[in-house]
Design a protein around this motif. Structure first.
Motif, mmCIF file in Angstrom:
data_model
loop_
_atom_site.group_PDB
_atom_site.id
_atom_site.type_symbol
_atom_site.label_atom_id
_atom_site.label_comp_id
_atom_site.label_asym_id
_atom_site.label_seq_id
_atom_site.Cartn_x
_atom_site.Cartn_y
_atom_site.Cartn_z
ATOM 1 N N LEU A 276 0.748 -0.676 -0.078
ATOM 2 C CA LEU A 276 -0.604 0.199 0.387
ATOM 3 C C LEU A 276 0.969 1.213 -0.173
ATOM 4 O O LEU A 276 0.844 2.338 -0.618
ATOM 5 N N LYS A 277 1.978 1.445 0.570
ATOM 6 C CA LYS A 277 2.750 2.113 0.509
ATOM 7 C C LYS A 277 3.893 2.611 -1.058
ATOM 8 O O LYS A 277 3.038 3.733 -1.210
ATOM 9 N N GLU A 278 3.702 1.673 -1.698
ATOM 10 C CA GLU A 278 3.651 1.781 -3.191
ATOM 11 C C GLU A 278 2.853 2.048 -3.656
ATOM 12 O O GLU A 278 3.075 2.988 -4.441
ATOM 13 N N LYS A 279 1.832 2.326 -3.620
ATOM 14 C CA LYS A 279 0.518 2.507 -4.509
ATOM 15 C C LYS A 279 0.295 3.357 -4.358
ATOM 16 O O LYS A 279 -0.184 4.576 -4.533
ATOM 17 N N VAL A 280 0.401 4.304 -2.565
ATOM 18 C CA VAL A 280 0.342 5.373 -2.023
ATOM 19 C C VAL A 280 0.900 6.329 -3.184
ATOM 20 O O VAL A 280 1.385 7.398 -3.770
ATOM 21 N N ARG A 281 2.618 5.877 -3.000
ATOM 22 C CA ARG A 281 3.526 6.256 -3.922
ATOM 23 C C ARG A 281 3.641 6.780 -5.458
ATOM 24 O O ARG A 281 3.775 7.989 -5.814
ATOM 25 N N HIS A 282 2.992 5.577 -5.860
ATOM 26 C CA HIS A 282 2.101 5.970 -7.272
ATOM 27 C C HIS A 282 0.859 6.077 -7.585
ATOM 28 O O HIS A 282 0.719 6.632 -9.087
ATOM 29 N N VAL B 22 -3.189 10.198 -4.591
ATOM 30 C CA VAL B 22 -4.233 9.718 -3.649
ATOM 31 C C VAL B 22 -4.610 10.973 -2.865
ATOM 32 O O VAL B 22 -3.874 11.936 -2.886
ATOM 33 N N GLU B 23 -5.484 10.662 -2.263
ATOM 34 C CA GLU B 23 -5.991 11.923 -1.240
ATOM 35 C C GLU B 23 -5.764 11.625 0.449
ATOM 36 O O GLU B 23 -6.920 10.164 0.735
ATOM 37 N N GLU B 24 -5.158 11.736 1.139
ATOM 38 C CA GLU B 24 -4.110 11.774 1.859
ATOM 39 C C GLU B 24 -6.142 12.566 3.343
ATOM 40 O O GLU B 24 -6.500 13.539 3.230
ATOM 41 N N ILE B 25 -6.322 11.952 3.712
ATOM 42 C CA ILE B 25 -7.031 11.971 4.852
ATOM 43 C C ILE B 25 -7.032 12.204 6.223
ATOM 44 O O ILE B 25 -6.135 11.456 6.830
ATOM 45 N N LYS C 218 -2.224 5.760 8.753
ATOM 46 C CA LYS C 218 -2.563 7.035 7.881
ATOM 47 C C LYS C 218 -3.900 6.697 7.295
ATOM 48 O O LYS C 218 -3.857 5.226 6.552
ATOM 49 N N VAL C 219 -4.646 7.216 6.619
ATOM 50 C CA VAL C 219 -6.501 7.287 5.633
ATOM 51 C C VAL C 219 -5.844 7.730 4.500
ATOM 52 O O VAL C 219 -5.761 8.683 4.489
ATOM 53 N N LEU D 164 -10.280 2.571 0.031
ATOM 54 C CA LEU D 164 -10.361 3.830 0.649
ATOM 55 C C LEU D 164 -9.343 2.627 1.585
ATOM 56 O O LEU D 164 -9.352 1.732 1.875
ATOM 57 N N LEU D 165 -7.500 3.352 1.549
ATOM 58 C CA LEU D 165 -6.497 2.318 2.230
ATOM 59 C C LEU D 165 -6.480 2.832 3.848
ATOM 60 O O LEU D 165 -6.110 4.435 3.582
ATOM 61 N N ILE D 166 -6.059 2.043 4.745
ATOM 62 C CA ILE D 166 -5.696 2.272 5.477
ATOM 63 C C ILE D 166 -3.934 1.306 5.756
ATOM 64 O O ILE D 166 -3.922 -0.134 5.605
ATOM 65 N N VAL D 167 -3.370 2.314 6.074
ATOM 66 C CA VAL D 167 -2.059 1.730 6.253
ATOM 67 C C VAL D 167 -1.276 1.775 7.178
ATOM 68 O O VAL D 167 -1.177 3.418 8.231
ATOM 69 N N SER D 168 -1.257 1.097 7.673
ATOM 70 C CA SER D 168 -0.613 1.128 8.932
ATOM 71 C C SER D 168 0.436 -0.687 9.081
ATOM 72 O O SER D 168 0.454 -1.564 8.294
ATOM 73 N N ARG D 169 1.576 -0.541 10.374
ATOM 74 C CA ARG D 169 2.703 -1.376 9.996
ATOM 75 C C ARG D 169 2.225 -2.299 10.635
ATOM 76 O O ARG D 169 3.165 -3.317 10.143
#
Length: 596
Positions: free
Chosen positions: A87-93, A96-99, A162-163, A172-177
């Motif tokens: 998901l970190k890679e997806k957010v990078r490329h 996306v809108e960070e909530i 982070k959302v 909706l992406l919920i990015v947590s370790r």
């Protein structure tokens, strides 16, 4: 220590060893999964050899168990690493809108405080009980590893979540370790808003069903998104904006009527009764903190051991008597007093001769129903909100099944027989205590063999009791249904199919793309007869017989519940636990029920 138990210093060193092994293998696994697995194997073998070489065999086995469990708990904290990286890679490329979310440590402090409150009795037992009472603290230490592992997981979620909103993909992406999720908004089932986090519902120590995912990071308003198999709780900076945005993915009638709920703070007088009930559930039923604290108190007062046992048994019996109220508090139940489900339940209760049983609902995404209470006059049947979405005929089957559990006092009998089994074990240990102490020193392998055998045999004993009750409830319950056994079989099928779909969806949201592709290949449904190894575990260790067998038996066994069916269950419990090549006529009955 009694029976050769290792010292506390040795136990803590073993736990530290397990944590180090888990951390190193996970760190190496970040670079290469194959290298991580190899390092785990090498470190584990090295640790086992070191402990066996350093300590007597009996102590070494216990220390190895603690180290292994500590390593497992540690590695579970990074289970979601691959999804997090994806998901970190997806957010990078992607665009996306960070909530925005705003963290406030007061939210995390409440979880820490509640955990400490629930576990204080176990901690006191570890600190204050003397050498001759060391078995109880060792058990507590095992439990605490799991509980505090969950607390650390919660801390990581709080600090790293982070959302993001991906508009072009409607996700909706919920990015947590350690617990990332990729949620398709077109699969959203419901949305509601709560005025503050309901920590007594979100904390795993205070609930029976754990289908809530807690991503709250402050004490502000909460947006709850209901998905198949789970509910997601978020504290977003602009709650109203995102409520409207996500509601666009719901049917118009749902979007126009999004519920707003008020959550009272923990210190509110109206909430104290609920807090007391849930806390009592957490320390007496979900854990053993209350019993541990009682043992510490009795020991400090100088009460003889036999008197301790009598007092604890009396309190256990009192807890059984009030278990319906304690579980009711844990479940946050609401009584069902009208509607088609209520009317159907009353017909079934009347046929079963249960005039004082009530029907309740609890909010949970699990598909399940349960009977609680130790006797007919104090019993209730509880259905989850997900289960109530099933067809009425299926609900009738589930209610009829649970009604038999109430009628036969299965909850009480299950607890009494469990205690009888533990009492028998305790009596045998007391009877042969001197011999066991000698064996620990002279023939440690015999004691280890006995312990391993008991570890396996006690779950088999419990499985035998509860599976017999489940089979009886299936077949006696079918007599209260218009459709008989066929309706009960269909009710079980509906329950299993919906629960399996919900679990699959919940798992899918957390898996990487590659893992999702591999997950479905070759996996059997719970309605299909599985391979021998899984059948052995299901028939001998689980509390319910496999669903394929229950459904098939309902459809093929023409007589009612009685000695004939009990004998069939016992015989097939044994036969189905054997490899296929040893089972004569294996293709006759079970294949016919495979796809039900």
């Amino acid at each position: 220590m009694s029976l050769g138990l290792p010292s506390w210093t040795d136990l803590w060193l073993a736990i530290g060893l397990g944590i180090v092994i888990g951390l190193i293998s996970e760190y190496v696994g970040c670079k290469s999964k194959k290298a991580g697995n190899r390092s785990l194997l090498l470190l584990s073998v090295g640790g086992v050899v070191c402990l066996i070489y350093t300590y007597p065999l009996g102590s070494a086995v216990l220390l190895i168990s603690f180290a292994a469990y500590a390593a497992i708990v540690t590695m579970q904290l990074t289970d979601g690493r691959d999804k997090y990286l994806e998901l970190k890679e997806k957010v990078r490329h992607l665009g996306v809108e960070e909530i925005a979310v705003q963290r406030k440590f007061s939210r995390l402090a409440i979880d820490v405080l509640l955990t400490l409150l629930v576990t204080v009795g176990m901690v006191l037992a570890i600190i204050y009980l003397p050498e001759e009472q060391s078995v109880l603290p060792v058990i507590n230490l095992f439990i605490l590893l799991s509980i505090y592992g969950k607390l650390v997981e919660r801390m990581i979620i709080f600090l790293t979540t982070k959302v993001y909103f991906v508009q072009q993909e409607g996700q909706l992406l919920i990015v947590s370790r350690n617990k990332s999720k990729q949620l398709p908004l077109h699969e959203l089932e419901a949305v509601h808003v709560e005025s503050a986090p309901d920590v007594l519902k979100l904390n795993h120590l205070f609930v029976v069903f754990t289908s809530h995912e807690d991503y709250t990071v402050n004490l502000g308003r909460v947006l709850c998104l209901t998905y198949p198999g789970e509910s997601i709780y978020l504290t977003l900076t602009e709650t109203d904006r995102w409520k409207v945005r996500f509601a666009q993915y719901l049917p118009p009638e749902q979007a126009a009527a999004i519920e707003e709920r008020t959550t009272l703070p923990l210190w509110h007088p109206a909430l104290l009764k609920r807090l007391a009930g849930k806390l009592y559930y957490a320390v007496t039923i979900k854990g053993i903190s209350a019993y541990s604290a009682l043992v510490v108190l009795l020991y400090q007062l100088g009460v003889p051991v036999w008197s301790m046992m009598v007092i604890i048994l009396l309190w256990w019996g009192l807890n059984l008597y009030f278990s319906d109220r304690v579980l009711a508090a844990a479940l946050d139940i609401k009584e069902i007093r009208e509607g088609k489900v209520y009317e159907a339940a009353q017909r079934i209760f009347q046929q079963a001769g249960l005039g004082r049983v009530r029907l309740y609902a609890t909010e949970a995404a699990d598909y399940n129903g349960m009977a609680i209470g130790m006797n007919v006059g104090r019993s209730m049947i509880v259905l989850t909100s997900a289960t109530l979405k099933l067809p009425l005929k299926a609900l009738e089957g589930i209610i009829a099944h649970e009604a038999v559990h109430v009628q036969k006092r299965d909850v009480l009998m299950g607890q009494v027989l469990r205690l009888a089994g533990l009492g028998l074990l305790g009596g045998l240990i007391a009877l042969w205590f001197d011999e066991l102490q000698t064996l620990v020193v002279e023939q440690t392998w015999i004691v280890i063999s006995i312990v391993v055998a008991l570890i396996w045999l006690f779950p088999v004993y419990l499985s035998l009791i509860h599976q017999w009750m489940e089979v009886r409830a299936d077949h006696l319950g079918s007599t209260y249904l218009e459709g008989g056994k066929a309706q009960m079989a269909e009710a079980l099928r509906q329950l299993a199919v919906h629960q399996e779909r919900a679990l699959d969806k919940s798992l899918e949201y957390s898996l990487t793309s590659t893992a999702r592709e591999n997950e479905g290949s070759g996996r059997l449904s719970v309605l299909e007869r599985d391979k021998w190894g899984w059948r052995l575990l299901e028939f001998q260790l689980l509390l319910h017989p496999p669903m394929y067998w229950r459904i098939n038996t309902l459809l093929t066994y023409r007589q009612g519940w009685g000695l004939g069916l009990a004998k069939r269950w016992l015989v097939e419990r044994f036969k189905e636990s054997l490899p296929d090549r040893l089972i004569a006529g294996k293709n006759s009955n079970h294949k016919s029920g495979a796809g039900i």
